[in-house]
Design a protein around this motif. Structure first.
Motif, PDB file in Angstrom:
ATOM      1  N   LEU A 214       0.820  -1.216   0.000  1.00  0.00           N
ATOM      2  CA  LEU A 214       0.000   0.000   0.000  1.00  0.00           C
ATOM      3  C   LEU A 214       0.857   1.270   0.000  1.00  0.00           C
ATOM      4  O   LEU A 214       0.357   2.372   0.201  1.00  0.00           O
ATOM      5  CB  LEU A 214      -0.925   0.001   1.227  1.00  0.00           C
ATOM      6  CG  LEU A 214      -1.959  -1.144   1.262  1.00  0.00           C
ATOM      7  CD1 LEU A 214      -2.683  -1.157   2.602  1.00  0.00           C
ATOM      8  CD2 LEU A 214      -2.949  -1.011   0.114  1.00  0.00           C
ATOM      9  N   GLY A 215       2.159   1.083  -0.195  1.00  0.00           N
ATOM     10  CA  GLY A 215       3.052   2.228  -0.322  1.00  0.00           C
ATOM     11  C   GLY A 215       3.613   2.758   0.972  1.00  0.00           C
ATOM     12  O   GLY A 215       4.061   3.903   1.039  1.00  0.00           O
ATOM     13  N   VAL A 216       3.628   1.929   2.031  1.00  0.00           N
ATOM     14  CA  VAL A 216       4.105   2.370   3.342  1.00  0.00           C
ATOM     15  C   VAL A 216       5.128   1.383   3.898  1.00  0.00           C
ATOM     16  O   VAL A 216       4.882   0.176   3.922  1.00  0.00           O
ATOM     17  CB  VAL A 216       2.942   2.504   4.349  1.00  0.00           C
ATOM     18  CG1 VAL A 216       3.465   2.785   5.743  1.00  0.00           C
ATOM     19  CG2 VAL A 216       1.999   3.614   3.923  1.00  0.00           C
ATOM     20  N   GLU A 217       6.270   1.900   4.338  1.00  0.00           N
ATOM     21  CA  GLU A 217       7.274   1.084   5.030  1.00  0.00           C
ATOM     22  C   GLU A 217       7.522   1.725   6.397  1.00  0.00           C
ATOM     23  O   GLU A 217       8.299   2.660   6.518  1.00  0.00           O
ATOM     24  CB  GLU A 217       8.569   1.000   4.224  1.00  0.00           C
ATOM     25  CG  GLU A 217       8.431   0.264   2.909  1.00  0.00           C
ATOM     26  CD  GLU A 217       9.761   0.076   2.203  1.00  0.00           C
ATOM     27  OE1 GLU A 217      10.662  -0.526   2.810  1.00  0.00           O
ATOM     28  OE2 GLU A 217       9.895   0.559   1.059  1.00  0.00           O
ATOM     29  N   PRO A 218       6.849   1.247   7.447  1.00  0.00           N
ATOM     30  CA  PRO A 218       6.902   1.929   8.746  1.00  0.00           C
ATOM     31  C   PRO A 218       8.175   1.635   9.538  1.00  0.00           C
ATOM     32  O   PRO A 218       8.842   0.605   9.331  1.00  0.00           O
ATOM     33  CB  PRO A 218       5.685   1.348   9.470  1.00  0.00           C
ATOM     34  CG  PRO A 218       5.574  -0.042   8.923  1.00  0.00           C
ATOM     35  CD  PRO A 218       5.974   0.066   7.467  1.00  0.00           C
TER      36      PRO A 218
END
Length: 368
Positions: A214-218
């Motif tokens: 989903l385009g997120v690397e936390p």
């Protein structure tokens, strides 16, 4: 005559042995016998504060906020308060507030309340003076009593809901107001040590994979409960999180030894923990400190030691320096618990009795 010589020699040896005992270990040799020195700030620290959502004012709360008593029914904060909180946060040198969020699947009403409060912050922060981050309020109670003998994988619905909880907040993680570590959105997980799973690494790997799609690397920071040894939760953290923070050591102190030597005990615990987490888990450490704490508000008959406020804020200043000594050199993250926890008198927010004293301490201690 020979017997007399033997007795005399024995007496001499005994006397000298006693003398050695008298010159043995002293208080000067104690590992906790040292002063907490002032650590100069050569580079700014990244400072966050936990923002508390509370229902009302306990009659035992003696302090009064400078902004006046306020409420937040269903997450709707009293009009005009959030802009003042942001202004005070900026004055203290805070970089961001951390807002709790609960499971949208298993605690939907509170999730809506949490979301409303966060949206109120975003709407009030039009000029982008501060950032915000989110803390997933995980508890085994929310997930129906998962345990070491009943891991979350055994219930496919709960496992799916767990992952969905994080997918739901992706728009927040992408918001321009969101706090990042490098280019990664900063995500806290409260009570992370109670995420009982057959393989926590597999759980986190799946979570990261779904968020990445989903385009997120936390950048994930997991909480470990206070005063616990670093090796206790290896299976819950190793290969899972990017950093670990402890529940506040300087709140809920119920041990007088810890109260008398709190800064030194925290320093020694954090030094060991930070080194252990780095060498064995490959993760960073985030110090977490509290301005003050009172048992009396919720338990008026408590005989536990109180951590009170003083005119100089001397204890909090020492804890700020302990935090600086143990902060990661890579992220320089520092947490304060919390911004407005009036129900435990642990708030950083200004009050009529002490004004902006604690804001000024934070600004001086963590910013150039």
């Amino acid at each position: 005559m020979k017997r007399v010589y033997i007795l005399a020699a024995a007496a001499f040896l005994l006397l000298n042995a006693c003398k050695k005992d008298l010159t043995g270990p002293s208080v000067d040799d104690n590992i906790l016998n040292y002063d907490i020195e002032e650590i100069p700030v050569t580079e700014n620290y990244v400072v966050g504060a936990f923002y508390t959502s509370f229902g009302g004012w306990n009659a035992n709360i003696k302090e009064v906020p400078v902004v006046g008593k306020y409420g937040m029914p269903n997450g709707v904060l009293t009009p005009g308060i959030m802009p003042k909180h942001i202004a005070y946060g900026v004055k203290a040198g805070l970089d961001y507030f951390v807002f709790s969020f609960r499971s949208p699947n298993r605690d939907a009403n509170n999730f809506r309340s949490d979301s409303t409060l966060i949206r109120g912050f975003i709407d009030s922060d039009g000029e982008g003076q501060m950032k915000f981050a989110m803390s997933y309020n995980f508890s085994t109670g929310t997930y129906g009593g998962i345990s070491a003998s009943n891991p979350i994988e055994k219930d496919k619905l709960k496992l799916a809901q767990f992952f969905d909880d994080f997918r739901r907040i992706v728009p927040y993680l992408k918001d321009a107001h969101y706090q990042k570590v490098g280019d990664k959105p900063l995500l806290y997980i409260q009570n992370a040590q109670t995420l009982f799973s057959d393989s926590n690494k597999a759980i986190y790997d799946t979570l990261r994979s779904q968020l990445k799609a989903l385009g997120v690397e936390p950048y994930i920071v997991g909480m470990q409960d206070r005063w616990t040894p670093p090796a206790r939760y290896e299976i819950r953290f190793k290969g899972c999180v990017d950093a670990i923070y402890h529940q506040s050591f300087s709140s809920q102190i119920n041990n007088w030894d810890r109260w008398y030597l709190l800064p030194q005990m925290m320093d020694q615990n954090w030094k060991y923990s930070k080194d252990y987490f780095d060498k064995n888990f490959g993760v960073d450490y985030v110090p977490n400190i509290t301005p003050a704490y009172s048992w009396k508000i919720n338990t008026p008959t408590s005989t536990n030691p109180e951590y009170p406020r003083t005119d100089s804020g001397a204890m909090f200043i020492k804890l700020c320096n302990v935090a600086k000594m143990n902060a990661s050199s890579k992220t320089r993250l520092i947490m304060i618990d919390g911004w407005n926890n009036w129900t435990e008198d642990s708030q950083l927010e200004p009050a009529e009795s002490y004004g902006e004293r604690y804001l000024n301490i934070v600004k001086k201690q963590f910013k150039k």
